[in-house]
Design an enzyme around this catalytic site. Structure first.
Site, PDB file in Angstrom:
ATOM      1  N   GLY A  89       0.810  -1.289   0.085  1.00 38.63           N
ATOM      2  CA  GLY A  89      -0.458  -0.422   0.082  1.00 38.63           C
ATOM      3  C   GLY A  89       0.634   1.051   0.400  1.00 38.63           C
ATOM      4  O   GLY A  89       1.502   1.341  -0.653  1.00 38.63           O
ATOM      5  N   LEU A  90       0.220   1.948   0.328  1.00 35.35           N
ATOM      6  CA  LEU A  90       0.838   3.506   0.715  1.00 35.35           C
ATOM      7  C   LEU A  90       1.275   4.085  -0.386  1.00 35.35           C
ATOM      8  O   LEU A  90       1.831   4.641  -0.920  1.00 35.35           O
ATOM      9  CB  LEU A  90       2.225   3.832   1.074  1.00 35.35           C
ATOM     10  N   CYS A  91       0.062   4.196  -1.731  1.00 29.55           N
ATOM     11  CA  CYS A  91       0.417   4.484  -2.911  1.00 29.55           C
ATOM     12  C   CYS A  91      -0.919   5.232  -3.201  1.00 29.55           C
ATOM     13  O   CYS A  91      -1.295   4.876  -4.290  1.00 29.55           O
ATOM     14  CB  CYS A  91       0.667   3.212  -3.778  1.00 29.55           C
ATOM     15  N   GLY A  92      -1.353   5.644  -2.164  1.00 33.40           N
ATOM     16  CA  GLY A  92      -3.175   6.355  -2.009  1.00 33.40           C
ATOM     17  C   GLY A  92      -3.764   5.988  -3.071  1.00 33.40           C
ATOM     18  O   GLY A  92      -4.345   4.510  -2.633  1.00 33.40           O
TER      19      GLY A  92
END
Length: 292
Positions: A89-92
């Site tokens: 994750g951590l990609c909007g």
């Protein structure tokens, strides 16, 4: 109201988070260039293969020698959705956009009375789709241990899809991924793999080259179509990697800026509260001195 110590701890915590997001942004920016070059390099090959495949398919037509991967089963009752997303994750909203696009397509098919099966490639797509379509997920592939996506990874997925088709488990297979446009733009895309569909540019132009086949066209298609499926999946994986890095770079940049704004607000609150406390102590000292 939080104490000065609480505010100080909060500021230190946000600064530590800001350092992490800034570092992740720099890592994503470094990986983006290589991923973008790989995705752009794969496009001409996959597009040209689609054109060649379309020309041969037009020459064969509905001949009995044409492989079933091109002609299909003659039905469209069972649909296989191959949903490719990222592993992390951590990609909007990168992963959620692909999952939402596939989810909407699945709902339309179910509303039309079709049977839907889902093949998840990537952890995030599986986590998102299993909430509503857990019973429809028939296969799952994880690439978390893969540092750099290669054609072998895509070929393994392609062989699984072809094996499922040969067993009669579905009639139509559609690939879902996100096409990389720019750092701030990744477009969710659906591409039919089985039966093999001609590219829109070829269909629109109606142009086809004249070929002489050795061996016959049916034998060439039998070898070309399975390879084309793996090539298209490989391109989708490369597009996803580039899109993930672009989305992560943008998301971490926004997170770094938000952390800076939060630090400024907390620092202002800390200074005001500290000033009020010092003023209060001075008043108490002056009042005590006057009382004496």
């Amino acid at each position: 109201m939080p104490s000065l110590k609480d505010l100080k701890n909060r500021i230190a915590s946000v600064k530590a988070t800001q350092k992490i997001t800034k570092a992740m942004k720099m890592v994503a920016a470094a990986k983006l260039r290589r991923a973008q070059e790989a995705a752009e390099a794969a496009r001409p090959y996959s597009q040209r293969m689609g054109v060649v495949l379309a020309n041969i398919a037009q020459a064969v037509g509905s001949d009995d020698s044409a492989p079933r991967l091109m002609t299909g089963t003659g039905k469209d009752d069972v649909h296989l959705l191959i949903v490719c997303t990222a592993e992390r994750g951590l990609c909007g909203g990168f992963n959620s956009q692909i999952a939402r696009f596939a989810r909407d397509h699945a709902r339309k098919l179910l509303a039309a009375g079709k049977t839907v099966k889902i093949f998840c490639v990537g952890k995030k797509g599986y986590d998102s789709l299993r909430r509503e379509f857990a019973a429809n997920i028939v296969e799952r592939t994880d690439l978390r241990e893969v540092k750099r996506v290669s054609f072998e990874n895509a070929d393994t997925i392609g062989r699984k899809v072809i094996s499922m088709f040969d067993k009669g488990e579905f009639d139509v297979a559609t690939l879902f991924y996100s096409e990389f446009k720019s750092v701030i733009s990744q477009v969710p895309t659906a591409q039919q793999l089985i039966p093999a569909a001609a590219p829109e540019a070829v269909v629109a132009s109606g142009a086809s080259a004249v070929y002489e086949y050795e061996p016959d066209a049916g034998a060439i298609l039998s070898d070309l179509i399975p390879r084309n499926i793996s090539v298209q999946i490989f391109r989708a994986l490369l597009e996803n990697v580039a899109g993930e890095m672009g989305a992560k770079m943008s998301a971490m940049d926004n997170a770094t800026r938000n952390a800076g704004e939060m630090i400024n607000k907390l620092t202002l609150s800390y200074n005001r509260q500290r000033q009020a406390q010092i003023t209060k102590e001075l008043i108490e000292i002056i009042s005590g001195a006057e009382a004496l």
